[in-house]
Scaffold this motif. Sequence first.
Motif, PDB file in Angstrom:
ATOM      1  N   LEU A  84      67.306  22.696  42.272  1.00 57.30           N
ATOM      2  CA  LEU A  84      68.667  22.420  42.746  1.00 57.30           C
ATOM      3  C   LEU A  84      69.001  20.936  42.600  1.00 57.30           C
ATOM      4  CD1 LEU A  84      68.881  24.626  45.969  1.00 57.30           C
ATOM      5  CD2 LEU A  84      70.179  24.918  43.854  1.00 57.30           C
ATOM      6  N   GLY A  85      68.034  20.076  42.907  1.00 55.25           N
ATOM      7  CA  GLY A  85      68.264  18.640  42.759  1.00 55.25           C
ATOM      8  C   GLY A  85      68.592  18.252  41.332  1.00 55.25           C
ATOM      9  N   VAL A  86      67.824  18.788  40.385  1.00 53.68           N
ATOM     10  CA  VAL A  86      68.091  18.496  38.973  1.00 53.68           C
ATOM     11  C   VAL A  86      69.450  19.069  38.561  1.00 53.68           C
ATOM     12  CG1 VAL A  86      67.352  18.960  36.605  1.00 53.68           C
ATOM     13  CG2 VAL A  86      65.658  18.365  38.333  1.00 53.68           C
ATOM     14  N   GLY A  87      69.718  20.312  38.961  1.00 52.25           N
ATOM     15  CA  GLY A  87      70.975  20.951  38.568  1.00 52.25           C
ATOM     16  C   GLY A  87      72.196  20.226  39.092  1.00 52.25           C
ATOM     17  N   PHE A  88      72.205  19.920  40.394  1.00 54.00           N
ATOM     18  CA  PHE A  88      73.360  19.227  40.967  1.00 54.00           C
ATOM     19  C   PHE A  88      73.467  17.796  40.438  1.00 54.00           C
ATOM     20  CE2 PHE A  88      73.181  22.527  44.335  1.00 54.00           C
ATOM     21  CZ  PHE A  88      74.504  22.940  44.241  1.00 54.00           C
ATOM     22  N   GLY A  89      72.316  17.158  40.181  1.00 57.10           N
ATOM     23  CA  GLY A  89      72.359  15.810  39.615  1.00 57.10           C
ATOM     24  C   GLY A  89      73.029  15.787  38.253  1.00 57.10           C
ATOM     25  N   VAL A  90      72.664  16.737  37.408  1.00 56.68           N
ATOM     26  CA  VAL A  90      73.275  16.814  36.072  1.00 56.68           C
ATOM     27  C   VAL A  90      74.758  17.151  36.180  1.00 56.68           C
ATOM     28  CG1 VAL A  90      73.269  18.111  33.909  1.00 56.68           C
ATOM     29  CG2 VAL A  90      71.103  17.403  34.928  1.00 56.68           C
ATOM     30  N   LEU A  91      75.106  18.048  37.107  1.00 57.60           N
ATOM     31  CA  LEU A  91      76.511  18.415  37.260  1.00 57.60           C
ATOM     32  C   LEU A  91      77.362  17.227  37.712  1.00 57.60           C
ATOM     33  CD1 LEU A  91      76.309  21.945  38.924  1.00 57.60           C
ATOM     34  CD2 LEU A  91      77.202  21.388  36.671  1.00 57.60           C
TER      35      LEU A  91
END
Length: 358
Positions: free
Chosen positions: A102-109
């Motif tokens: 989730l951290g990687v996903g939201f960071g990229v978003l």
Amino acid sequence: MTRQQRGAVDVNDRSLSRFDIVREGARRDDIEIVHYEPQVVSGSKAERRLVRIVAALFLIAGLAATAFLAVYIWWPWRYRLVADIEEYYTPLLGATLGIALLGVGFGVLVWGKKLLPKEVSIQDRHEGAVSPDEQRITGQTMLYMADELGVRRRPLLGVSLLAGLVPVGAVVAAPLVGGLIRDPHTGRELHQTGFAPADEQGAITRVRLVREDGRPVRPSDLLAGGQVTVFPGIPHGVSNQYADSVTLLIHLRAEDAITARLNNRDAGKFDWMWGNYIAYSKICTHAGCPASLYEQQTNRLLCPCHQSQFLITNNAEPVFGPANRRLPQLPIEVDEEGFFVATADYQEPIGPDFWERP
């Protein structure tokens, strides 16, 4: 205005900016950039706030991935009937991995939606060979895209990206190299069940075959073509502590027993049967389901989960379904009191632990 009307632009002109070259390259591909606007002003408070948010998300991902690795390597995980912290092993793995992803996903978003410029382009389809100018344009376009990511002027993003994604990458590799870090099996646990002979003061005690209620089994308890599930007659032998010891004792018909004994001898299993009785592990070698449906007319043992079938009279050879390894056979005899005992433990791993072995 068409490209011919504008005239060719020399992409090697030192006065051109990188974006000018990118725009010219787009036009040569019949792409017109009609709108290109940064979403935040470089160096503004809004940009710094967004950078901190993205960095925090990546760092959270890195910390969670590191926690996953720590739990995977060091947290107690072995099953116990009365568990303590062992029961949190799987939930912790799931929680830490979920937070990391989730951290990687939201960071990229957030990075893509808030920090990268907005662009609207229109393209016409075309065909054509690649010229040296177009090669340069492609290279400059890629460099420009890297510049627009803002890693150079926002070093915190680069550091957080590295700190966040390296542990996440290690998480992907952890299951592959976990066996190299620590062997999950100790001693002979894959090769030893509750039927292993007990050594009491130097005397070997052969383990009896008992029913679920603890009663030992006599040959007269089974009619020809019958079968019964048996367990090791030891303390807790019927409990989950010895779940790998569940065995199917089968009374073959006379003609079928002759066939089974001949095939046993061909496999080097001399005297593993007693009379017309034969015993096999009840745990399917495909996925560990109970192979308990015995067809006495065909001498096939069926596993109801994935329809694997084993031929009892030929060393429990798999003859149908996904299982590709025989059911291990338990050598048996009758003791001086007339009860079935195991003359030795299973000689092959039980269930699907070594399922890939032929």
